[in-house]
Write an enzyme that holds these catalytic residues in place. Structure first.
Site, PDB file in Angstrom:
ATOM      1  CG  ASN A 115      -2.249  -0.644   0.966  1.00  0.00           C
ATOM      2  OD1 ASN A 115      -2.732  -0.692  -0.170  1.00  0.00           O
ATOM      3  ND2 ASN A 115      -2.860  -1.163   2.016  1.00  0.00           N
ATOM      4  CB  SER A 168      -8.199  -4.586  -2.485  1.00  0.00           C
ATOM      5  OG  SER A 168      -9.134  -4.634  -1.421  1.00  0.00           O
ATOM      6  N   GLY A 169      -8.018  -7.209  -0.742  1.00  0.00           N
ATOM      7  CA  GLY A 169      -8.745  -8.428  -0.442  1.00  0.00           C
ATOM      8  C   GLY A 169      -8.211  -9.154   0.773  1.00  0.00           C
ATOM      9  CE  LYS A 214      -5.924  -1.937  -1.712  1.00  0.00           C
ATOM     10  NZ  LYS A 214      -5.555  -1.546  -0.399  1.00  0.00           N
ATOM     11  CG  HIS A 274     -10.283  -0.193  -2.670  1.00  0.00           C
ATOM     12  ND1 HIS A 274      -9.826  -0.590  -1.432  1.00  0.00           N
ATOM     13  CD2 HIS A 274     -11.153  -1.157  -3.066  1.00  0.00           C
ATOM     14  CE1 HIS A 274     -10.382  -1.755  -1.100  1.00  0.00           C
ATOM     15  NE2 HIS A 274     -11.197  -2.111  -2.087  1.00  0.00           N
ATOM     16  CG  ASN A 275      -7.288   0.993   1.188  1.00  0.00           C
ATOM     17  OD1 ASN A 275      -7.720   0.225   0.341  1.00  0.00           O
ATOM     18  ND2 ASN A 275      -6.284   0.691   1.973  1.00  0.00           N
ATOM     19  CD  GLU A 277     -10.741  -1.091   3.380  1.00  0.00           C
ATOM     20  OE1 GLU A 277     -10.392  -1.605   2.295  1.00  0.00           O
ATOM     21  OE2 GLU A 277     -10.008  -1.087   4.386  1.00  0.00           O
ATOM     22  CG  HIS A 303      -9.395  38.302  -0.531  1.00  0.00           C
ATOM     23  ND1 HIS A 303      -8.029  38.255  -0.723  1.00  0.00           N
ATOM     24  CD2 HIS A 303      -9.578  38.311   0.812  1.00  0.00           C
ATOM     25  CE1 HIS A 303      -7.422  38.222   0.455  1.00  0.00           C
ATOM     26  NE2 HIS A 303      -8.339  38.263   1.402  1.00  0.00           N
TER      27      HIS A 303
HETATM   28  C1  6PG Z   1      -7.552  -4.097   1.303  1.00  0.00           C
HETATM   29  C2  6PG Z   1      -7.384  -3.301   2.561  1.00  0.00           C
HETATM   30  C3  6PG Z   1      -6.006  -3.336   3.112  1.00  0.00           C
HETATM   31  C4  6PG Z   1      -5.754  -2.514   4.349  1.00  0.00           C
HETATM   32  C5  6PG Z   1      -6.798  -2.606   5.413  1.00  0.00           C
HETATM   33  C6  6PG Z   1      -6.412  -1.941   6.731  1.00  0.00           C
HETATM   34  O1  6PG Z   1      -7.992  -3.485   0.342  1.00  0.00           O
HETATM   35  O2  6PG Z   1      -7.275  -5.298   1.288  1.00  0.00           O
HETATM   36  O3  6PG Z   1      -7.676  -1.960   2.300  1.00  0.00           O
HETATM   37  O4  6PG Z   1      -5.148  -2.869   2.077  1.00  0.00           O
HETATM   38  O5  6PG Z   1      -4.567  -2.950   4.889  1.00  0.00           O
HETATM   39  O6  6PG Z   1      -7.962  -2.064   4.976  1.00  0.00           O
HETATM   40  O7  6PG Z   1      -6.418  -0.565   6.633  1.00  0.00           O
HETATM   41  P1  6PG Z   1      -6.418   0.315   7.951  1.00  0.00           P
HETATM   42  O8  6PG Z   1      -5.456  -0.311   8.896  1.00  0.00           O
HETATM   43  O9  6PG Z   1      -5.952   1.676   7.544  1.00  0.00           O
HETATM   44  O10 6PG Z   1      -7.810   0.274   8.475  1.00  0.00           O
END
Ligand code: 6PG
Length: 473
Positions: free
Chosen positions: A102, A128-129, A182, A185-186, A189, A449
């Site tokens: 990452n 991811s996964g 990615k 994506h996070n 997430e 401004h």
């Molecule tokens: C993924 C996850 C992974 C990440 C975890 C933990 O896509 O498989 O995003 O890459 O390590 O989500 O993230 P945090 O520790 O920041 O919650």
């Protein structure tokens, strides 16, 4: 026989990726800083395919067919630079280093540029996964040159998750594009997780349901439009009983959410790009708030509303609608950031393809993602996902419930920054006029401004300290 691919860094992600390649019939060279992990991998899983264990960096590189494809699975940051510096001198032009960690996309851009000078392809790749995904099929987001994808792509598509036979891997774009996607994506997430957490909190403290009952609600939701990996595992976590105390697991875990940084990067980058990702930002801040134990302890004495849990079980239906609507907002913000990053760095990312490769393998995999792919297929120039026909209809149908849920949360003092922030974003975007006009007036007042007018072109300033006539500047 030479190996088609090599994996160095055999912690759980690296080991499982190596096994995945081997299970798909590829000969995999494996290497680790300490040889014990390499030996253990071959001893335990050697029968899954063909592994070529290497004790030294030289041996590892020599085991690979050309052009060499070398996957590094080490900690993001200094460790990644160290491993690159260890291997790059051993490689030849045309070889590839694939970073599956990452990494921050800015680091990936720097590394890609430096290695390109040496004729080596550097492919920053989002994977991811989690550990299961790495073994059984992750979602894979490779950046780097299109040329590198020609020989690397088929291997990645082989081991990626498949949805309707379509691999969850595609070339995202040049240099840092893969790690950027990615990262977002996070960020999404984090938002997804926060919204689910708020839904749980509301069901518990506004509707008075137990964790076990809430698990059932999530199981039901998982058969509908919210069907997703995160909803599924939420039901599992909520239904779990702590074997030590017999209490719900969720009640014995310290309520302090940690993070490794990718969500924070998503927000930092969005600030730099000028992209409003408040839904994602609220999720990052919510984790941060949870960690400030001293302030939380001090603030516990502050007054809140007296009434608690006055909603019935039917409140769950309203929460489902608020969750779906807020989720649409989080994804709209994430995709806005992807498109802004793509424009800023010239990556030419296809947003619909990103939704397609997120349908399987990754943490945010969900039925819903098909809708996003459809939205960009119907209109590749779509400015915001909110106005896609499907999402606009869903938001319109959900908005009454969404407001009701946020109002209830406010009334009962249940914190819902995700739901409320997403709703504020929705209302901001659809507003005919925003109070930004007043902000402009204030800026012009105290700092000259200047401002633009809605009724004619030009840049203006009012002589606030004088006779208040307007001058064109
Ligand atoms: C993924 C996850 C992974 C990440 C975890 C933990 O896509 O498989 O995003 O890459 O390590 O989500 O993230 P945090 O520790 O920041 O919650």
């Amino acid at each position: 026989d030479k190996a088609q691919i090599g994996v160095t860094g055999l912690a759980v992600m690296g080991r499982n990726l190596a096994r995945n390649f081997a299970r798909h019939g590829h000969t995999v060279a494996v290497h680790n800083r300490t040889t014990a992990k390499t030996t253990a991998l071959v001893e335990e899983f050697g029968d899954e395919g063909t592994f070529v264990p290497a004790e030294t960096a030289e041996g590892f590189v020599a085991a690979l067919e050309r052009p060499r494809r070398l996957v590094i699975m080490v900690k993001a940051g200094a460790a990644t630079d160290a491993v690159i510096e260890e291997f790059a001198p051993l490689l030849e032009p045309g070889d590839m280093i694939v970073d599956g960690g990452n990494a921050h996309f800015a680091d990936t851009r720097r590394r890609e540029a430096a290695l390109r000078e040496r004729g080596i392809h550097f492919v920053g790749t989002g994977i991811s996964g989690g550990e299961e995904g790495a073994l059984h099929g992750p979602s894979i987001m490779p950046g780097g040159s299109a040329e590198s994808y020609e020989t690397l792509g088929p291997l990645l598509e082989d081991i990626a998750a498949k949805v309707d036979g379509v691999p969850c891997a595609t070339h995202v774009g040049p240099d840092g594009a893969g790690h950027f996607v990615k990262m977002v994506h996070n960020g999404i997430e984090y938002a997804d997780m926060q919204l689910i957490a708020e839904a749980y909190d509301l069901l518990r403290h506004a509707a008075g349901l137990t964790p076990a009952e809430i698990a059932e609600v999530f199981r039901t939701w998982n058969t509908g439009r919210l069907e997703s990996y995160l909803i599924e595992i939420t039901a599992e976590v909520l239904a779990h009983t702590d074997p030590v105390t017999g209490r719900p697991f969720v009640d014995v875990v310290l309520d302090r959410a940690e993070q490794k940084g990718t969500g924070r990067w998503t927000v930092q980058t969005a600030l730099d790009l000028g992209v409003p990702v408040n839904g994602i930002a609220e999720a990052v801040f919510a984790r941060s708030v949870s960690g400030h134990a001293d302030q939380r302890a001090a603030a516990r004495a502050l007054p809140g509303p007296a009434r608690r849990a006055d909603r019935g079980a039917d409140f769950a239906d309203l929460v489902e609608q608020a969750l779906y609507a807020s989720k649409i907002v989080a994804y709209a913000q994430g995709f806005h950031e992807i498109q802004a990053g793509s424009a800023e760095y010239g990556w030419d990312i296809d947003p619909g393809a990103m939704a397609r490769i997120w349908r399987g393998g990754c943490i945010i995999r969900a039925r819903f993602l098909d809708r996003i792919t459809d939205a960009y297929r119907a209109d590749p120039g779509l400015a915001t996902l909110l106005t896609d026909e499907h999402f606009a209809t869903a938001l319109g149908a959900a908005q009454d419930a969404w407001r009701e849920v946020v109002a209830t949360a406010v009334r009962l003092g249940v914190p819902t920054p995700g739901f409320a922030g997403a709703l504020a974003y929705y209302d901001s975007l659809r507003a005919e006029r925003l109070p930004a006009a007043l902000t402009q007036g204030q800026r012009d007042f105290f700092g000259a401004h200047t401002y633009h007018r809605a009724d004619r072109a030009g840049t203006f300033h009012t002589l606030w300290g004088g006779d208040r006539t307007e001058v064109e500047v």
